[in-house]
Write an enzyme that holds these catalytic residues in place. Structure first.
Site, PDB file in Angstrom:
ATOM      1  N   SER A 102       0.814  -1.215   0.000  1.00  0.00           N
ATOM      2  CA  SER A 102       0.000   0.000   0.000  1.00  0.00           C
ATOM      3  C   SER A 102       0.852   1.272   0.000  1.00  0.00           C
ATOM      4  CB  SER A 102      -0.958  -0.039   1.196  1.00  0.00           C
ATOM      5  OG  SER A 102      -1.929   0.960   1.111  1.00  0.00           O
ATOM      6  N   ASP A 243      -2.359   6.453  -3.571  1.00  0.00           N
ATOM      7  CA  ASP A 243      -1.234   5.800  -2.908  1.00  0.00           C
ATOM      8  C   ASP A 243      -0.696   4.690  -3.799  1.00  0.00           C
ATOM      9  OD1 ASP A 243      -3.251   3.930  -2.602  1.00  0.00           O
ATOM     10  OD2 ASP A 243      -2.655   3.368  -0.581  1.00  0.00           O
ATOM     11  N   ASP A 245      -0.937   1.500  -4.085  1.00  0.00           N
ATOM     12  CA  ASP A 245      -1.775   0.450  -4.690  1.00  0.00           C
ATOM     13  C   ASP A 245      -3.134   0.969  -5.145  1.00  0.00           C
ATOM     14  OD1 ASP A 245      -2.817   0.733  -2.094  1.00  0.00           O
ATOM     15  OD2 ASP A 245      -3.449  -1.353  -2.008  1.00  0.00           O
ATOM     16  N   ASP A 247      -5.720   2.330  -3.618  1.00  0.00           N
ATOM     17  CA  ASP A 247      -6.970   2.188  -2.861  1.00  0.00           C
ATOM     18  C   ASP A 247      -7.230   3.370  -1.929  1.00  0.00           C
ATOM     19  OD1 ASP A 247      -5.134   1.662  -0.852  1.00  0.00           O
ATOM     20  OD2 ASP A 247      -6.084  -0.197  -0.170  1.00  0.00           O
TER      21      ASP A 247
END
Length: 459
Positions: A102, A243, A245, A247
């Site tokens: 993440s 960010d 990833d 999400d």
């Protein structure tokens, strides 16, 4: 009871250090494959990743484990986490895997797991996986004739782009909008700029050239400096920060001011409430969301439900309550009308829709409430059980009483890092400063005592 390998968002750690080693990742693939092969029909797993260098290593290791267990692996390459959840459903897979840490630096990585419905796996299933990881699986693997295969899938990122675009109301276009999008050198570096451009915006993409080590490096939702500079430079209407990833999302308005997840939730909730789209007359957030958001929603006659930190817990509460908006101040925003997990691009599109439909500037739109003063401190620790000490518990109780009913004190262990997070919130800043500083000292002191005790025992 705490889980052995899984944290609040899957398994996470430093690449090439346990548990983020190739041999352990292969064991995870075997364990998950054995469990799902016995329960499902398609024996299909879709695997996505972000742009970290270690993603290649972990992807190959997971594929070895899954195919050894008889699963068919479909490799998506770099895609946002919500794309994995979406494609898990559309490709009728039994399982979705996202290789990502993440918003963490490039040297970390992780493994997130999704079920066939696109939702993250429950604690109960994760515990079963942990038990299998610690078991000899040699007799449970596939026979020679049943070994699975791996296939690299091309073009599915465009299916996600089309899916994201369809979440925008049909009568809304982004024509004439100047938008800067910070891709964090991460998984959304292709999807986000392309989707915004196809919807009519003039797009300025930054941090969209990943090299394996620059993901989240002074960019994205954890560092807005370069985005603010670009918004000011090109006189953009809005800046969007994702960010690593994809999400999470934070917004920068046309004045280069930060808009956090709480304000974004307030905007969408108010708009959907007015237009009859809000379900259940409430919103789900975490214990870290600002008290100002709760007061704002209450004035609108809406309920705010708080959960533990982690978008999986937000999603669980949304499903239980029948709500269709949930999220975190950090920028995880879940809109269950569209998806099953946090989706930075989709959330940004809904904010842009609110902006276009209200014909207002982003700075005006996103000032829904005045945040209550909030202080957040992190204490790096060695003893993860320091909060269980009676002296620490007593100090927390006393500090909570001192703040009173119109303030909040939240102290918790991070699920992804060796730190204790201390958050104080209330209208009296001086009292907050004193209480939070006191709790930092208490926790650091008792953690140090734990280290001294451990060294004496080992001597």
């Amino acid at each position: 009871m705490a889980q052995k390998y899984f944290g609040t968002d899957g398994i996470r750690g430093k690449a090439n250090v346990f548990p983020m080693t190739p041999d352990f990742a292969m064991k995870v693939g075997m364990a998950v494959g054995v469990l799902f092969r016995s329960q499902r029909q398609s024996r299909r797993v879709v695997i996505g990743k972000d742009t970290r260098l270690s993603g290649y290593m972990l992807e190959n290791a997971l594929v070895s484990g899954f195919t050894a267990a008889g699963m068919e692996a479909f490799l998506l390459g770099p895609v946002p986490t919500p794309a994995v959840a979406m494609l898990c459903r559309s490709l009728r897979a039994d399982l979705g895997v996202m290789i990502s840490a993440s918003h963490n630096p490039f040297y970390d990585n992780g493994i997130k797991l999704f079920g066939p419905d696109g939702f993250k796996l429950s604690d109960e299933i994760e515990k079963k996986i942990e038990q299998l990881i610690d078991t000899d699986l040699s007799k449970s693997l596939a026979s020679c004739a049943e070994i699975g295969y791996a296939k690299r899938v091309e073009g599915d990122i465009y299916r996600y782009i089309e899916y994201a675009k369809r979440t925008l109301p049909r009568d809304v276009r982004l024509d004439a909008l100047r938008i800067v999008v910070d891709c964090a050198n991460g998984a959304a570096y292709k999807a986000a700029p392309r989707a915004l451009w196809e919807l009519g915006a003039e797009v300025f993409a930054i941090n969209d050239a990943p090299n394996g080590t620059n993901i989240n490096q002074k960019c994205g939702s954890t560092d807005l400096a370069s985005l603010k500079q670009k918004v000011h430079e090109v006189r953009a209407d809005v800046g969007i920060a994702l960010d690593g990833d994809g999400d999470r999302v934070l917004i920068v308005d046309e004045k280069a001011q930060t808009v956090d997840g709480d304000q974004l939730i307030a905007v969408i909730a108010e708009h959907w409430h007015k237009t009859g789209r809000l379900q259940g007359n409430g919103v789900v957030t975490t214990i870290m969301s600002n008290l100002g958001l709760e007061r704002f929603l209450n004035r609108k006659g809406l309920e705010l439900v708080r959960t533990n930190v982690g978008d999986r817990y937000v999603v669980d509460a949304m499903r239980q309550k029948g709500y269709n908006i949930g999220g975190e101040a950090s920028g995880h925003i879940v809109l269950s009308d569209f998806g099953t997990t946090g989706d930075g691009l989709v959330a940004a599109l809904q904010i842009l829709a609110c902006m276009q439909e209200s014909q207002s500037s982003m700075s005006h739109l996103c000032k829904r409430f005045e945040p209550v003063p909030q202080i957040l401190k992190n204490v790096t620790i060695k003893n993860k059980n320091v909060l269980k000490k009676n002296q620490v518990k007593t100090a927390i109780d006393q500090a909570t009483q001192r703040l009173g009913n119109e303030a909040r004190l939240v102290i918790r262990a991070s699920g992804t890092e060796p730190v204790i997070r201390i958050m104080g919130e209330g209208d009296e800043r001086e009292v907050l400063d004193a209480v939070v500083a006191e709790m930092v000292d208490v926790i650091a002191h008792h953690d140090a005592l734990s280290k001294v005790g451990a060294s004496l025992e080992g001597s």
